[in-house]
Enzyme design. Structure first.
Site, PDB file in Angstrom:
ATOM      1  N   HIS A  46      41.387  43.995  31.813  1.00 28.20           N
ATOM      2  CA  HIS A  46      41.872  44.259  33.170  1.00 28.20           C
ATOM      3  C   HIS A  46      43.242  44.957  33.078  1.00 28.20           C
ATOM      4  O   HIS A  46      44.155  44.469  32.403  1.00 28.20           O
ATOM      5  CB  HIS A  46      42.037  42.925  33.922  1.00 28.20           C
ATOM      6  CG  HIS A  46      42.443  43.059  35.363  1.00 28.20           C
ATOM      7  ND1 HIS A  46      41.806  43.902  36.254  1.00 28.20           N
ATOM      8  CD2 HIS A  46      43.444  42.488  36.054  1.00 28.20           C
ATOM      9  CE1 HIS A  46      42.391  43.816  37.438  1.00 28.20           C
ATOM     10  NE2 HIS A  46      43.391  42.961  37.348  1.00 28.20           N
ATOM     11  N   CYS A  98      40.576  48.937  38.587  1.00 23.95           N
ATOM     12  CA  CYS A  98      41.940  48.494  38.273  1.00 23.95           C
ATOM     13  C   CYS A  98      42.661  49.544  37.423  1.00 23.95           C
ATOM     14  O   CYS A  98      43.865  49.769  37.588  1.00 23.95           O
ATOM     15  CB  CYS A  98      41.869  47.172  37.526  1.00 23.95           C
ATOM     16  SG  CYS A  98      40.921  47.270  35.980  1.00 23.95           S
ATOM     17  N   ASN A 151      49.150  43.248  40.463  1.00 20.04           N
ATOM     18  CA  ASN A 151      47.689  43.250  40.346  1.00 20.04           C
ATOM     19  C   ASN A 151      47.082  44.131  41.447  1.00 20.04           C
ATOM     20  O   ASN A 151      47.814  44.731  42.258  1.00 20.04           O
ATOM     21  CB  ASN A 151      47.179  41.809  40.466  1.00 20.04           C
ATOM     22  CG  ASN A 151      45.828  41.636  39.824  1.00 20.04           C
ATOM     23  OD1 ASN A 151      45.186  42.610  39.426  1.00 20.04           O
ATOM     24  ND2 ASN A 151      45.387  40.407  39.687  1.00 20.04           N
TER      25      ASN A 151
END
Lengths: 104, 248
Positions: free
Chosen positions: B164, B26, B202
Site C-alpha cells: 500500500h 493508492c 492515507n
C-alpha cells in the site's frame, strides 16, 4: 483471553448492538440473513483481533472498529492493497526526465 | 535533522485527504500528493493534480487494479506534466488507454524521480529539507487502526510484504502510554519514554484514522517503510529562485 481478567470481546447480545452501531455508522446492509450472520461472525473475529493487536502494540496505537471491520483480512487486502511489490526489482533508470527547466 | 517536522502545518503544501473508494489507486494518489507538495514548496503554488489522468494514461493497464509509484512518475514525464484535478476530475474507475491528457493544460510537472536509500535518518533529513516522500508499506495493521502510534513487530507486520502506497508528510516524538502492557501482562510498570514516529497521509478519506492520517514508529523499519521511499524532483529555474519553505 478471559484469563487476563479482561473481556476480549463484548457478550453476544452486546456484540449485536455494537454491530448494529457499526452498520449505522458505515451505512452497511446485507442482502440476506446468511450474509448478515457471516459478516457478524467476521466482525466478532475482527474485534478480537483488534484487541490482540492493541495488547501486542509497543506504541500508543488504538485498534478497534473501523470501516473495514466486516471484511476478512483477505478481502481487505484485495480491496485496498495493490499487488505485493515484494521482490520486484526496479527496472527504471534513476536518471529519467528532460533537462529543460520547467518546460512542459 | 530537526526533531520534528510536519508539512501539514505549512499552508498550501498538503492537499486535502482523498478517498480511493473501490479503486485500488493508492499509488496514483500518493504520487499526485507528492507532486502537489513539491510544487507548494518550490513554487509556493497550491495545486491539485489529476489522479484520474494517472489512471487513464497509465501504461500498465487498469490503474484501479493496482499500480506502482514509479509508473505514475513515468506517466507524468511522458505527458510532460499533469492536468488539474478540476479539469480532469477523479472518477474512481479507470478507462485504460483512454488518456485525455492532451485536452487539458498541465498545471504541474516534474523533471525526475529518485528512490532514497533505505535509511530512516536520511529519509527524515530529505523529508525535512526537500518535502514529502511516497513510501510503500504493509497495510495489514491498518484494517483495525483507529489512532495513535503503531509500533509494529516484524511478525505482525512483515516489512518485506509491502502492498500500500502512502505519503510521508512528517515526523515527531510522543510519550509512551505508561503501563499499558503492564496491565495486561501483570509485569512491573515500565518508565515513560518517548516514541519517535512518522506521520503518513492515507487515501481512505478523512473519516479514517487520525483525520485521514496515521502514525508509524520511526527507527524500526515498521511495516517496511524504508523499502521504496520514492519522490519526484521538481527543479526551480535559476531566475525563479526564492526562499524555500522549511518544514514546520
Amino acid at each position: 483471553d478471559s484469563r487476563r481478567g479482561q473481556d476480549p470481546s463484548p457478550q453476544p447480545l452486546k456484540l449485536k448492538e455494537v454491530f448494529t452501531l457499526f452498520q449505522i455508522q458505515y451505512n452497511r446492509s446485507y442482502s440476506n440473513p446468511a450474509e448478515y450472520a457471516r459478516r457478524l461472525d467476521i466482525f466478532a473475529r475482527n474485534l478480537a483481533q483488534a484487541q490482540r493487536l492493541q495488547e501486542e502494540d509497543l506504541g500508543t496505537a488504538e485498534f478497534g472498529v473501523t470501516p473495514f471491520s466486516d471484511l476478512t483480512e483477505e478481502e481487505f487486502g484485495q480491496l485496498y492493497g495493490h499487488q505485493s511489490v515484494a521482490g520486484r526489482a526496479l527496472n527504471v533508470d534513476r536518471k529519467v526526465g528532460s533537462d529543460e527547466w520547467g518546460q512542459t | 535533522v530537526p526533531s520534528t517536522c510536519d508539512w501539514r502545518k505549512a499552508a498550501g503544501i498538503i492537499s486535502p485527504v482523498k478517498n480511493q473508494e473501490s479503486c485500488k489507486c493508492c499509488w496514483a494518489i500518493a504520487a499526485a500528493g507528492n507532486i502537489e507538495s513539491l510544487w507548494g514548496i518550490k513554487f509556493r503554488k497550491s495545486v491539485e493534480v489529476s489522479v484520474q489522468e494517472l489512471l487513464d494514461c497509465n501504461r500498465c493497464g487498469d490503474g484501479c487494479k493496482g499500480g506502482y509509484i514509479w509508473d505514475a512518475f513515468i506517466t507524468v514525464l511522458n505527458n510532460s506534466g499533469l492536468a488539474s484535478e478540476t479539469d480532469y476530475p477523479f472518477r474512481g474507475n479507470s478507462r485504460t488507454h483512454k488518456c485525455q491528457a492532451k485536452k487539458y493544460r498541465n498545471v504541474a510537472w516534474i523533471q525526475d524521480f529518485i528512490m532514497l536509500p533505505d535509511c530512516e535518518q536520511g529519509i527524515a533529513r530529505y523529508l525535512a529539507t526537500q518535502g514529502p516522500i511516497t513510501v510503500t508499506i504493509n497495510m495489514t495493521l491498518l484494517q483495525h487502526y483507529q489512532k495513535g502510534v503503531i509500533k509494529a513487530t516484524h511478525t505482525n507486520c512483515d516489512p518485506q510484504r509491502v502492498d500500500h502506497s502512502v505519503l510521508l508528510v512528517g515526523f515527531a516524538k510522543c510519550k509512551s502510554v505508561e503501563g499499558r502492557r503492564a496491565a495486561s501482562s501483570q509485569s512491573r510498570p515500565r518508565p515513560r519514554h518517548s516514541i519517535p514516529y512518522w506521520i503518513l497521509k492515507n487515501s481512505w478519506g478523512a473519516n479514517w484514522g487520525e483525520e485521514g492520517y496515521f502514525r508509524l514508529h520511526r527507527g524500526s523499519n515498521a511495516c517496511g517503510i524504508t523499502k521504496y521511499p520514492i519522490t519526484a524532483r521538481v527543479h526551480i529555474p535559476a531566475k525563479k529562485q526564492q526562499q524555500l519553505v522549511s518544514c514546520p
